[in-house]
Design an enzyme around this catalytic site. Structure first.
Site, PDB file in Angstrom:
ATOM      1  N   CYS A 123       0.815  -1.227   0.000  1.00 17.38           N
ATOM      2  CA  CYS A 123       0.000   0.000   0.000  1.00 17.38           C
ATOM      3  C   CYS A 123       0.845   1.272   0.000  1.00 17.38           C
ATOM      4  CB  CYS A 123      -0.932   0.007   1.195  1.00 17.38           C
ATOM      5  SG  CYS A 123      -2.040  -1.401   1.182  1.00 17.38           S
TER       6      CYS A 123
ATOM      7  N   HIS B 297      -3.808   7.040   1.095  1.00 15.72           N
ATOM      8  CA  HIS B 297      -4.031   5.720   0.503  1.00 15.72           C
ATOM      9  C   HIS B 297      -5.452   5.292   0.846  1.00 15.72           C
ATOM     10  CE1 HIS B 297      -4.063   1.509  -0.186  1.00 15.72           C
ATOM     11  NE2 HIS B 297      -3.968   1.196   1.092  1.00 15.72           N
TER      12      HIS B 297
ATOM     13  N   ASN C 297      -9.845  -0.735  -2.506  1.00 13.60           N
ATOM     14  CA  ASN C 297      -8.439  -0.495  -2.167  1.00 13.60           C
ATOM     15  C   ASN C 297      -7.574  -1.055  -3.302  1.00 13.60           C
ATOM     16  OD1 ASN C 297      -5.822  -0.784  -1.157  1.00 13.60           O
ATOM     17  ND2 ASN C 297      -6.490  -1.300   0.906  1.00 13.60           N
TER      18      ASN C 297
HETATM   19  O1  UT7 Z   1      -4.282  -0.961   2.909  1.00  9.40           O
HETATM   20  C1  UT7 Z   1      -4.181  -1.708   4.044  1.00  9.40           C
HETATM   21  C2  UT7 Z   1      -5.103  -2.834   3.792  1.00  9.40           C
HETATM   22  N1  UT7 Z   1      -5.983  -3.209   4.791  1.00  9.40           N
HETATM   23  C3  UT7 Z   1      -6.729  -2.419   5.581  1.00  9.40           C
HETATM   24  O2  UT7 Z   1      -6.641  -1.232   5.615  1.00  9.40           O
HETATM   25  C4  UT7 Z   1      -7.712  -3.129   6.439  1.00  9.40           C
HETATM   26  C5  UT7 Z   1      -8.053  -2.430   7.696  1.00  9.40           C
HETATM   27  N2  UT7 Z   1      -9.127  -3.132   8.372  1.00  9.40           N
HETATM   28  C6  UT7 Z   1     -10.394  -3.058   7.937  1.00  9.40           C
HETATM   29  O3  UT7 Z   1     -10.672  -2.359   6.981  1.00  9.40           O
HETATM   30  C7  UT7 Z   1     -11.455  -3.828   8.694  1.00  9.40           C
HETATM   31  O4  UT7 Z   1     -10.870  -4.511   9.783  1.00  9.40           O
HETATM   32  C8  UT7 Z   1     -12.219  -4.841   7.798  1.00  9.40           C
HETATM   33  C9  UT7 Z   1     -13.101  -4.081   6.822  1.00  9.40           C
HETATM   34  C10 UT7 Z   1     -11.249  -5.738   7.043  1.00  9.40           C
HETATM   35  C11 UT7 Z   1     -13.109  -5.743   8.626  1.00  9.40           C
HETATM   36  O5  UT7 Z   1     -13.963  -4.950   9.410  1.00  9.40           O
HETATM   37  P1  UT7 Z   1     -14.130  -5.260  10.959  1.00  9.40           P
HETATM   38  O6  UT7 Z   1     -15.095  -4.273  11.455  1.00  9.40           O
HETATM   39  O7  UT7 Z   1     -12.765  -5.266  11.563  1.00  9.40           O
HETATM   40  O8  UT7 Z   1     -14.794  -6.688  10.958  1.00  9.40           O
HETATM   41  P2  UT7 Z   1     -14.287  -8.060  11.595  1.00  9.40           P
HETATM   42  O9  UT7 Z   1     -13.118  -8.569  10.832  1.00  9.40           O
HETATM   43  O10 UT7 Z   1     -14.145  -7.889  13.072  1.00  9.40           O
HETATM   44  O11 UT7 Z   1     -15.506  -9.019  11.312  1.00  9.40           O
HETATM   45  C12 UT7 Z   1     -16.790  -8.775  11.907  1.00  9.40           C
HETATM   46  C13 UT7 Z   1     -17.762  -9.838  11.406  1.00  9.40           C
HETATM   47  C14 UT7 Z   1     -17.247 -11.245  11.512  1.00  9.40           C
HETATM   48  O12 UT7 Z   1     -18.344 -12.089  11.857  1.00  9.40           O
HETATM   49  P3  UT7 Z   1     -18.558 -12.553  13.392  1.00  9.40           P
HETATM   50  O13 UT7 Z   1     -17.319 -13.280  13.775  1.00  9.40           O
HETATM   51  O14 UT7 Z   1     -18.757 -11.268  14.163  1.00  9.40           O
HETATM   52  O15 UT7 Z   1     -19.778 -13.396  13.296  1.00  9.40           O
HETATM   53  C15 UT7 Z   1     -16.818 -11.574  10.112  1.00  9.40           C
HETATM   54  O16 UT7 Z   1     -16.889 -12.970   9.829  1.00  9.40           O
HETATM   55  O17 UT7 Z   1     -18.037  -9.619  10.016  1.00  9.40           O
HETATM   56  C16 UT7 Z   1     -17.833 -10.847   9.295  1.00  9.40           C
HETATM   57  N3  UT7 Z   1     -17.373 -10.499   7.945  1.00  9.40           N
HETATM   58  C17 UT7 Z   1     -18.205 -10.257   6.922  1.00  9.40           C
HETATM   59  N4  UT7 Z   1     -19.543 -10.264   6.834  1.00  9.40           N
HETATM   60  C18 UT7 Z   1     -20.090  -9.965   5.636  1.00  9.40           C
HETATM   61  C19 UT7 Z   1     -16.088 -10.359   7.513  1.00  9.40           C
HETATM   62  N5  UT7 Z   1     -16.092 -10.015   6.221  1.00  9.40           N
HETATM   63  C20 UT7 Z   1     -17.384  -9.941   5.835  1.00  9.40           C
HETATM   64  C21 UT7 Z   1     -18.010  -9.646   4.613  1.00  9.40           C
HETATM   65  N6  UT7 Z   1     -19.363  -9.650   4.564  1.00  9.40           N
HETATM   66  N7  UT7 Z   1     -17.310  -9.325   3.506  1.00  9.40           N
END
Ligand code: UT7
Length: 348
Positions: free
Chosen positions: A114, A275, A305
């Site tokens: 990134c 970014h 992204n």
């Molecule tokens: O450029 C650098 C690249 N990366 C980043 O910048 C990433 C930074 N982080 C993020 O953007 C966020 O952490 C994410 C968008 C990746 C994830 O969001 P979050 O609020 O941290 O969600 P989480 O990983 O804690 O997941 C929450 C829930 C989980 O379900 P349970 O365990 O609560 O039942 C996941 O399984 O959301 C579920 N989940 C989804 N549900 C629907 C994860 N991905 C998805 C999805 N659709 N695509």
């Protein structure tokens, strides 16, 4: 000593639009979840066959070169940032050189994910400042769609990323206080495995808790196994929350570092082009730095992204929209896998 200025800028995104709703055909996700957590509404995917990280870079580069009033033959150095190269090796730099019919100039590949474009820009800046080169093409391009896990298992990673390319031509200027004022680069490998694609790689899995099962043989055989494709080990991994937490600290820190170095404050920033990792991360940075809406540019809603391509695509869109004018103070900043992060302050 010269200063470097961005003499031309261009971007290219593939024509194939995939909305959040489209992704529900492949995995258990929803438009609501993706928009709420990331701000993304849709992303572009390159043609599966025929369109590559290099071909997209060529399209973006042609525009940047034309806008810089120069030609591909005049480019005297190439710096190419990507995490999704056409080949494991050689890098995309030489493929771009070939496809654009450039002279036998140096081609450097940057692997900083990134923050790849900021790293590339910083390297180019040093070469221009010393007078070594006069026309450097700096590219960020990504074709993420070739290697994401589009099953429900991979949804937390795959919904975020999109394909595209951005490019700039850097040239020297003798105008005082014009062009790139400073760049700032950092890394911390402590969390290298928190956002990564482990294979193919020479580690054999020694840095990981779970080792993949390699075939019993004396040498070789550690590239990729069918089992790794099946159990998902072959795909990129991301601890989203760890990345998020670190990003919202390091972005403001490295932007502050750039401002302090130039005796400027957040009030002096005309436009921050961060970014495009996650709209929530951008909003967090904006709040921390107390910037108003006009001071921050976001387009993750349309493209997701695009990693190394995100900063030049956003910078180019902002410029094309008339949001960047001569004399403006532009701040670029990025954070991503490694972790690596960086910033650049530019007087346009
Ligand atoms: O450029 C650098 C690249 N990366 C980043 O910048 C990433 C930074 N982080 C993020 O953007 C966020 O952490 C994410 C968008 C990746 C994830 O969001 P979050 O609020 O941290 O969600 P989480 O990983 O804690 O997941 C929450 C829930 C989980 O379900 P349970 O365990 O609560 O039942 C996941 O399984 O959301 C579920 N989940 C989804 N549900 C629907 C994860 N991905 C998805 C999805 N659709 N695509």
């Amino acid at each position: 000593m010269f200063q470097s200025k961005i003499a031309g800028i261009g971007y290219y995104v593939p024509k194939n639009v995939y909305t959040n709703q489209d992704l529900t055909r492949f995995m258990d996700t929803s438009d609501e979840w993706i928009q709420e957590r990331t701000g993304i509404k849709e992303r572009r995917y390159a043609d599966r066959i025929g369109e590559t990280t290099t071909t997209m870079a060529v399209e973006a580069s042609k525009i940047a070169i034309e806008r810089a009033n120069t030609t591909a033959e005049e480019i005297d150095f190439i710096i190419f940032a990507t995490l999704s190269p056409d080949y494991y090796f050689p890098g995309c730099g030489v493929l771009l050189q070939r496809e654009m019919g450039m002279k036998e100039v140096g081609a450097l590949d940057i692997r900083n994910q990134c923050s790849g474009f900021i790293y590339a820009l910083s390297v180019a800046d040093q070469f221009i400042k010393t007078g070594m080169y006069k026309n450097i093409l700096v590219v960020g391009s990504e074709k993420h769609s070739f290697a994401l896990d589009y099953s429900t298992r991979g949804r937390s990673v795959s919904v975020i990323f999109g394909d595209g390319a951005g490019a700039v031509v850097l040239q020297p200027t003798t105008e005082a206080d014009k062009g790139i004022l400073s760049t700032h680069l950092h890394s911390d490998g402590a969390d290298a495995e928190k956002l990564a694609m482990y294979y193919p790689g020479a580690s054999g899995g020694i840095w990981l808790d779970e080792k993949p099962k390699w075939p019993e043989q004396e040498l070789g055989g550690m590239l990729m196994t069918a089992e790794m494709l099946e159990d998902g080990t072959a795909f990129p991994v991301m601890d989203g929350q760890a990345v998020f937490k670190k990003a919202v600290v390091k972005f403001p820190e490295v932007i502050g570092e750039a401002l302090a170095k130039n005796n400027l404050t957040t009030q002096d920033i005309t436009l921050l082009v961060p970014h495009q990792a996650n709209l929530r991360i951008s909003q967090f940075i904006q709040k921390t730095l107390k910037l108003n809406d006009d001071q921050v540019f976001n387009n993750i809603q349309k493209y997701g992204n695009t990693t190394a391509a995100s900063v030049p695509i956003a910078l180019c869109e902002a410029w094309e929209a008339g949001k960047i004018k001569e004399g403006d103070l532009i701040c670029l900043a990025a954070f991503g896998a490694g972790f690596t992060w960086g910033s650049a302050l530019i007087r346009w």
